[in-house]
Design a protein around this motif. Structure first.
Motif, PDB file in Angstrom:
ATOM      1  N   THR A  28      12.166  -1.586  15.049  1.00 40.94           N
ATOM      2  CA  THR A  28      12.344  -1.188  16.442  1.00 40.94           C
ATOM      3  C   THR A  28      13.475  -0.183  16.543  1.00 40.94           C
ATOM      4  N   LEU A  29      13.145   0.982  17.119  1.00 44.51           N
ATOM      5  CA  LEU A  29      14.127   2.043  17.344  1.00 44.51           C
ATOM      6  C   LEU A  29      13.936   2.558  18.763  1.00 44.51           C
ATOM      7  N   ALA A  30      15.039   2.677  19.500  1.00 42.77           N
ATOM      8  CA  ALA A  30      15.003   3.197  20.872  1.00 42.77           C
ATOM      9  C   ALA A  30      13.927   2.498  21.699  1.00 42.77           C
ATOM     10  N   ALA A  31      13.892   1.185  21.587  1.00 49.40           N
ATOM     11  CA  ALA A  31      12.974   0.324  22.352  1.00 49.40           C
ATOM     12  C   ALA A  31      11.510   0.529  21.983  1.00 49.40           C
ATOM     13  N   THR A  32      11.226   1.218  20.883  1.00 48.21           N
ATOM     14  CA  THR A  32       9.854   1.402  20.418  1.00 48.21           C
ATOM     15  C   THR A  32       9.673   0.656  19.104  1.00 48.21           C
ATOM     16  N   THR A  33       8.592  -0.097  18.986  1.00 43.88           N
ATOM     17  CA  THR A  33       8.307  -0.855  17.776  1.00 43.88           C
ATOM     18  C   THR A  33       7.286  -0.110  16.924  1.00 43.88           C
ATOM     19  N   TYR A  34       7.587   0.031  15.649  1.00 46.32           N
ATOM     20  CA  TYR A  34       6.734   0.720  14.692  1.00 46.32           C
ATOM     21  C   TYR A  34       6.284  -0.262  13.618  1.00 46.32           C
ATOM     22  N   ARG A  35       5.040  -0.158  13.212  1.00 43.99           N
ATOM     23  CA  ARG A  35       4.534  -0.962  12.111  1.00 43.99           C
ATOM     24  C   ARG A  35       4.657  -0.191  10.803  1.00 43.99           C
ATOM     25  N   TYR A  36       4.973  -0.906   9.746  1.00 46.28           N
ATOM     26  CA  TYR A  36       5.015  -0.272   8.434  1.00 46.28           C
ATOM     27  C   TYR A  36       4.690  -1.304   7.370  1.00 46.28           C
ATOM     28  N   GLN A  37       4.639  -0.877   6.124  1.00 41.64           N
ATOM     29  CA  GLN A  37       4.277  -1.757   5.011  1.00 41.64           C
ATOM     30  C   GLN A  37       5.365  -1.731   3.937  1.00 41.64           C
ATOM     31  N   ILE A  38       5.513  -2.885   3.304  1.00 42.29           N
ATOM     32  CA  ILE A  38       6.372  -3.016   2.124  1.00 42.29           C
ATOM     33  C   ILE A  38       5.497  -3.481   0.973  1.00 42.29           C
ATOM     34  N   TYR A  39       5.671  -2.868  -0.182  1.00 42.08           N
ATOM     35  CA  TYR A  39       4.973  -3.325  -1.382  1.00 42.08           C
ATOM     36  C   TYR A  39       5.966  -4.006  -2.308  1.00 42.08           C
ATOM     37  N   LEU A  40       5.648  -5.253  -2.705  1.00 44.84           N
ATOM     38  CA  LEU A  40       6.431  -5.969  -3.705  1.00 44.84           C
ATOM     39  C   LEU A  40       5.611  -6.060  -4.978  1.00 44.84           C
ATOM     40  N   PRO A  41       6.194  -5.708  -6.113  1.00 44.08           N
ATOM     41  CA  PRO A  41       5.419  -5.683  -7.359  1.00 44.08           C
ATOM     42  C   PRO A  41       5.136  -7.084  -7.879  1.00 44.08           C
ATOM     43  N   PRO A  42       4.108  -7.248  -8.719  1.00 39.86           N
ATOM     44  CA  PRO A  42       3.883  -8.535  -9.368  1.00 39.86           C
ATOM     45  C   PRO A  42       5.136  -8.964 -10.131  1.00 39.86           C
ATOM     46  N   GLY A  43       5.472 -10.227 -10.033  1.00 39.31           N
ATOM     47  CA  GLY A  43       6.662 -10.722 -10.717  1.00 39.31           C
ATOM     48  C   GLY A  43       7.936 -10.533  -9.938  1.00 39.31           C
ATOM     49  N   PHE A  44       7.828 -10.055  -8.690  1.00 47.25           N
ATOM     50  CA  PHE A  44       9.039  -9.898  -7.890  1.00 47.25           C
ATOM     51  C   PHE A  44       9.750 -11.233  -7.743  1.00 47.25           C
ATOM     52  N   THR A  45      11.065 -11.184  -7.900  1.00 46.24           N
ATOM     53  CA  THR A  45      11.903 -12.361  -7.709  1.00 46.24           C
ATOM     54  C   THR A  45      13.178 -11.937  -7.000  1.00 46.24           C
ATOM     55  N   PRO A  46      13.692 -12.734  -6.088  1.00 47.07           N
ATOM     56  CA  PRO A  46      14.879 -12.334  -5.332  1.00 47.07           C
ATOM     57  C   PRO A  46      16.195 -12.567  -6.058  1.00 47.07           C
ATOM     58  N   ALA A  50       8.785  -1.809  -8.826  1.00 48.17           N
ATOM     59  CA  ALA A  50       9.754  -1.435  -7.789  1.00 48.17           C
ATOM     60  C   ALA A  50       9.236  -1.881  -6.429  1.00 48.17           C
ATOM     61  N   VAL A  51      10.159  -2.057  -5.508  1.00 50.48           N
ATOM     62  CA  VAL A  51       9.815  -2.249  -4.103  1.00 50.48           C
ATOM     63  C   VAL A  51       9.485  -0.872  -3.525  1.00 50.48           C
ATOM     64  N   VAL A  52       8.397  -0.772  -2.749  1.00 44.17           N
ATOM     65  CA  VAL A  52       7.996   0.511  -2.181  1.00 44.17           C
ATOM     66  C   VAL A  52       7.883   0.361  -0.667  1.00 44.17           C
ATOM     67  N   VAL A  53       8.450   1.307   0.058  1.00 43.82           N
ATOM     68  CA  VAL A  53       8.475   1.273   1.523  1.00 43.82           C
ATOM     69  C   VAL A  53       7.527   2.348   2.053  1.00 43.82           C
ATOM     70  N   PHE A  54       6.640   1.949   2.978  1.00 46.83           N
ATOM     71  CA  PHE A  54       5.645   2.845   3.563  1.00 46.83           C
ATOM     72  C   PHE A  54       5.826   2.932   5.075  1.00 46.83           C
ATOM     73  N   PRO A  55       6.773   3.713   5.580  1.00 46.51           N
ATOM     74  CA  PRO A  55       6.848   3.923   7.033  1.00 46.51           C
ATOM     75  C   PRO A  55       5.657   4.762   7.495  1.00 46.51           C
ATOM     76  N   GLN A  56       5.393   4.731   8.797  1.00 48.37           N
ATOM     77  CA  GLN A  56       4.308   5.540   9.363  1.00 48.37           C
ATOM     78  C   GLN A  56       4.824   6.327  10.555  1.00 48.37           C
ATOM     79  N   SER A  57       4.731   7.647  10.458  1.00 51.40           N
ATOM     80  CA  SER A  57       5.148   8.489  11.577  1.00 51.40           C
ATOM     81  C   SER A  57       4.067   8.496  12.647  1.00 51.40           C
ATOM     82  N   ARG A  58       4.445   8.779  13.863  1.00 53.30           N
ATOM     83  CA  ARG A  58       3.468   8.955  14.922  1.00 53.30           C
ATOM     84  C   ARG A  58       2.638  10.214  14.635  1.00 53.30           C
TER      85      ARG A  58
END
Length: 255
Positions: free
Chosen positions: A27-45, A86-94
């Motif tokens: 959420t930015l400037a009162a607007t909510t955006y959907r996006y995706q995160i990819y976690l690789p096989p074997g991910f551990t925190p 690796a962790v991969v971040v997929f934001p989506q622009s309007r």
């Protein structure tokens, strides 16, 4: 049933976190955006992970939070999951909004959320993008030249103030225009691997050729791969390169 079955978890054990493509919101400037995160096989925190920020092209803009995983890096993750620890971040622009201003802020916000939630290593952050996202890769890197450990712009071009349209004749420019040299000076410490298709009719290959020339003139660590007879979709062979991820993850941001 989900219309996107490939976005479900790649598998989960009772004692292991969920992996695969995970839906998130920002959420930015009162607007909510959907996006995706990819976690690789074997991910551990229990350790720090490298994090890749992927910027999609113009055709994947919107608000569904999914389309940006359908072109570029997303299909490569599905095809070669073992190659991308690796962790991969997929934001989506309007739709219709390039990766600058509010959309650049959104991309960096999703990156920071991923770092906090999934134990990202701030010294191993990487930026890549295709087409409009290739332009965005240069733009975000120039706005913060010390954030990313390495860059992979694909079939993009320089998005910077003062630049002019390049000729479509590869031999027409004997010298590098100053905006390209200025950008190269700012990024001369950042390892970069640039990809482009020789027959690209959407974004001319000269965009990448001249940026490569500028980086080489200032002594920057740059690699360049130009695919003969390939048009705009050079992201498919680029993300399939077996050397790409070992090269990318070998770089750590300098203090």
């Amino acid at each position: 049933m989900s219309p996107w079955p490939e976005l479900r978890s790649l598998g989960r054990r009772d004692s292991m976190p969920e992996t695969g493509f995970l839906a998130r919101t920002a959420t930015l400037a009162a607007t909510t955006y959907r996006y995706q995160i990819y976690l690789p096989p074997g991910f551990t925190p229990d350790r720090l992970w490298p994090v890749i920020l992927f910027l999609h092209g113009a055709g994947e803009g919107g608000s569904d939070g999914l389309q940006q995983t359908r072109v570029g890096l997303g299909p490569a993750l599905r095809r070669f999951p073992e190659r991308f620890p690796a962790v991969v971040v997929f934001p989506q622009s309007r739709r219709g909004h390039p990766w600058r201003g509010p959309m650049a802020e959104l991309a960096l916000h999703t990156l920071e959320q991923a770092i906090r939630e999934f134990h990202g290593d701030p010294n191993r952050l990487y930026l890549t993008g295709v087409s409009m996202g290739g332009y965005g890769t240069w733009r975000l890197a120039l706005e913060d030249p010390h954030r990313f450990a390495a860059l992979v712009p694909i079939c993009g071009g320089l998005d910077a103030p003062g630049r002019r349209t390049l000729p479509r004749n590869p031999g027409a420019a004997s010298s590098v225009p100053e905006p390209f040299l200025e950008a190269a000076r700012h990024l001369r410490h950042v390892p970069t691997w640039i990809f482009h298709g020789e027959e690209d009719t959407i974004i001319p290959v000269e965009e990448s050729r001249i940026m490569v020339q500028a980086l080489r003139e200032v002594g920057a660590p740059v690699r360049y791969t130009e695919y003969p007879e390939v048009e705009h979709d050079s992201w498919d062979p680029a993300y399939a390169e077996q050397e790409l991820m070992p090269w990318l993850l070998s770089h750590v941001r300098a203090p």
